[in-house]
Design a protein around this motif. Sequence first.
Motif, PDB file in Angstrom:
ATOM      1  N   ASN B  44       0.801  -1.218   0.000  1.00  0.00           N
ATOM      2  CA  ASN B  44       0.000   0.000   0.000  1.00  0.00           C
ATOM      3  C   ASN B  44       0.842   1.280   0.000  1.00  0.00           C
ATOM      4  O   ASN B  44       1.155   1.841   1.045  1.00  0.00           O
ATOM      5  N   HIS B  47      -0.353   4.456   1.738  1.00  0.00           N
ATOM      6  CA  HIS B  47      -0.175   4.575   3.186  1.00  0.00           C
ATOM      7  C   HIS B  47       0.492   5.893   3.567  1.00  0.00           C
ATOM      8  O   HIS B  47       0.135   6.535   4.550  1.00  0.00           O
ATOM      9  N   LEU B  50      -1.893   8.742   3.492  1.00  0.00           N
ATOM     10  CA  LEU B  50      -2.832   8.721   4.616  1.00  0.00           C
ATOM     11  C   LEU B  50      -2.176   9.240   5.895  1.00  0.00           C
ATOM     12  O   LEU B  50      -2.804   9.915   6.705  1.00  0.00           O
ATOM     13  N   SER B  87     -10.477   5.657   3.833  1.00  0.00           N
ATOM     14  CA  SER B  87      -9.898   4.426   3.302  1.00  0.00           C
ATOM     15  C   SER B  87     -10.980   3.396   3.039  1.00  0.00           C
ATOM     16  O   SER B  87     -10.897   2.625   2.082  1.00  0.00           O
ATOM     17  N   CYS B 210      -5.136   1.492   7.691  1.00  0.00           N
ATOM     18  CA  CYS B 210      -5.090   2.906   7.326  1.00  0.00           C
ATOM     19  C   CYS B 210      -5.297   3.791   8.546  1.00  0.00           C
ATOM     20  O   CYS B 210      -4.718   4.877   8.650  1.00  0.00           O
TER      21      CYS B 210
END
Lengths: 411, 299, 331
Positions: B44, B47, B50, B87, B210
């Motif tokens: 991911n 990431h 986020l 997310s 997340c």
Amino acid sequence: MGGICMKKVIYLSIFMVGLLGLSLFSSSSYGANTIKIGIVDTYSGPPATMSQDVLDGFKMVVNEINAKGGILGKKIEFVTRDEKFKPDVGLAMAKELVLKENVDLLMGTISSSTALAVSDFARKEKIPFLVTNSRTEKITGEKGHRYVFGIAENTAMAGRAAAYALSKKPFMKYWIAGDDYEYGHSIAENVWNNLKALKPGVQLLEQTWWKVGESDFTPYITQIMSAKPDFLIAATGGATMVTFAKAAKATGLVARVPIYQHTVIDYGVLGPLGADGPEGVYGTAPYLFYYPDTPANKAYVEEFRKAYGRYPQMFALFGYSAGRLIEKGFQKAGAVDKEKFINALEGMVIDSPVGKLEMRACDHQLQLPMMFGVVKKSPNFKDFLVASDIMMVPSKDFMPTCEEVLKTRKN
Amino acid sequence: MDLIYTIFSPKLMSQIFVGLSRTVILFIVASGLSLILGVLRIPNIWHGSLYMVGAFMTFTISGAIGGGSLGFWMALFLAPLGVAFVSLIAERSFFQHLYEREHIMLLLLTFAFSLVFGDLVKMVWGMEYKSVPVPRVFQGSVHLFGGLPFPLYNVFLLGIGPIVAVALWLIVNKTKIGKISRAAAVDREMVGAVGINVSWVFAFVFMIGCLLAGLGGALVAPTVNVSLGMDHTLIMEAFLIVIIGGLGNIWGALLGALIFGLAQSLGILIWPQFGIVFPYAAVIVVLLLRPTGLLKSTW
Amino acid sequence: MFKNTLGGKGRIVGSAVIVLLFLFPLFLPRFYIYLISIILLTGLLATSLNLPLGYGGIFQFHHAVFYGVGAYAAALMITKSGLSPWVGFVVGPFAAAFLSLIMGLICIRLSKLYFGMLQISLGSLVWIIVYRWYSFTGGDNGIHGIPVPEIISSQNNAYYFTLLVTLLSLWALYKIINSPFGSALQGIRDNPVRSGMIGINVKLHQLMVLVIAGFFAGVAGSLFIVVDTAVFPDMLFWTLSLEVLIMCLLGGWFTFLGPMLGAAVIISLRTFVSGFTDYWTLPLGILMMLVIFFLPNGILGYIQDKLYGKIAEQAEAVEQTDLAQPAVKES
């Protein structure tokens, strides 16, 4: 079988032509009756706020000029490109601006690396390049040439001014720390070499360099504090200033070791920090919106606030100066001719919020004054700290002489 | 006794402690990444974005509630939830349709998301630096190790780290949904065959992962410049930590973060200019000795 | 190679495109010549990545290292030694190939994601060294104003040189892919265990692929110096590696010319969208998402699928009629 192949070939060709067509579509206006300026700068990531300030200062002047009918009857038009602090992207965009958009003039950029690369290109293309925000002294020094002009104060100037002030203080054991890139090394070298020349007894204990954009300074700071130097020269770039100030305060570095940082007293650094600002830190900057408290400065700040809803940082002054230089330069040249413009700029004096500024002819560097001060709380401003005990050093007291600068140029 | 004192000098101890507090942030973010990679097999890259969004949200929320200590605590609670919500939407709308495809497609999709969010953050929050003040309770520093100060906020981080680790361990190992997730990581078909809605399990895991990224961003906000570009710097380090720790292994993420954080702070002591090399060198050494990571992975 | 791309008429189209490329400087504005030069060398870089990635199934996540090292090696050779620039241009690719060999030897024992991550770690280490070694490599400034031989210093001549080298390199890569070596490689990609069983030395093949890919990445790096006379540390950064990966994906990584197409699209997008707005990574991200969902084999892959799809349908239709007659099966 032939029919199918041809159809696919046609699709592919249409796609390619479409792509090419998009380019023609995106080409900006073809006003032959404008003066076109191409600006390459970093408008994303941490440096973006500084570049935006430059642009805002510049726009203020441009709007004023265009409202009066422009220069020589032509309005000023400008286009910006975001290089995202990448020199290869910046160079490619400069090329696009010159070769495709046919700009008359290039302006930019905060990244020293890009500025040097674009300067090289400007020399080959014989187009004037006004460097609004990059600080390395190489721009007008070692790598200077006819087609490049330095507007922001460069590290040689800042280093000298700071060394001048520091030599009067009692500190002897120094530590240098900073961002590991062109600007960081440049400012540190300039401060140190000049200081050593003025006060031979000073001693350099050690140097610490961290990567640009470092977010955690605590390990570095604890290392420095344990060595107990008298003074720390922190060669941090604009992007790391705020983080470093926080870490310095949190670890108590500010209380234990006096620090000097170029541009720490700028509103762009102290504003966002608010009450968390590093009290007691020394700094230099070529512009403060509250000092000197002259009518010219006040009027400028008022106009800026009306237009953008905030106080100007020092960078807006560079954009402003660039605008004035362009205005008077073309006026004096009498035509939109690059060579005449350059000739006109050499030795030109413009009015600014900090008084009269001269574009020195021998090296194409704008002569800015330098403010030296200490960060303190102020009764006038509740939300942030300001510089106080301000010493305004006029440029002639710290600018490297023409001979010194020209000696560094290889050609 | 003297020898011990020279080896464990104040300077060294101080650096170790500092390295540990950095470890906490790295661990929180990396554990989320490890979960997503281990259970959903998604590398991911989003990431990092986020994490950045978590920090920016903390700025906005704390500012909206007056900017003081209360603002910070509210933000610490709300920002990760906000990130988790975003997310969830992304996972249900986009990611879940790609689970059957090769990993590299999911990786590139997360990269696409990170590109989009990089610009979105710029559009929504603008380009100026943002600063989140340290809550009053943690301002200042405590004096340890020969009088060298250690910021109180870092002490707070050192306390939070184990709490998050234990909480995460409890969720993954002791709750029903945690156990289902671990089973799904190993054999999703079997889990589906038993009648469990694997799709929602995945959504849950993705959200938790997340949320951790957002939490990391919220925690780090008072100590750094909240600015664009935070995502790039962190994501590569997080990935390396996950890889050396073992995919899907929470304790592995902790171990990896420890190695990384300590290598960095000790490296600075040994070789200030090239201190940054040490964590990467440590990663390479680990991968050469134990290619699949130090602890057991779920792959 | 054009025949495989577009069928019989492909040869004609391909030749026409090449002729057109040679004629461009006669009528296109200077900026486009510069742009196409960049597209050509970046396309070469992407094609060299596709060798291990698409044809070899190797998770080459940090290809940009070889590009950057090739460029820096050439640049340092030219500016620091007293030798002719041509020596530098040759040194570049070989330095890149050498690095590729070393890194390959270290990484090859791992597979898939782990290979990629280890490569990123090693590559990041190389990047750090280049970026921090200010006195030798120029640090974050890179190296500017690299002297390029007179013959290829003008923009048009630089373009022709780039075009020539790129075409030759593409031809070489095409030959490699269509050789027995290339077939073995694809066999390894599809089924490494079975390939190993029939006697193919899997690791050796993979190592050779990496070295070849590294070599041509270094060629692209040398070409960059010819076109831009500068090198920058960003050429080694992982975000460039991901961008090149996207180019392969976008164009179609099971095709030969896909990566070149992908490079053209992304560079054009970057250049022209910047003309409208500063937020150009957003459209790129959205474009990527569209491609991932709707064109998983890339643009060229999609076109080829349609093409061969139709041919396959026709072939099936022909077969159906054949079924009416007694089939004589070959064993």
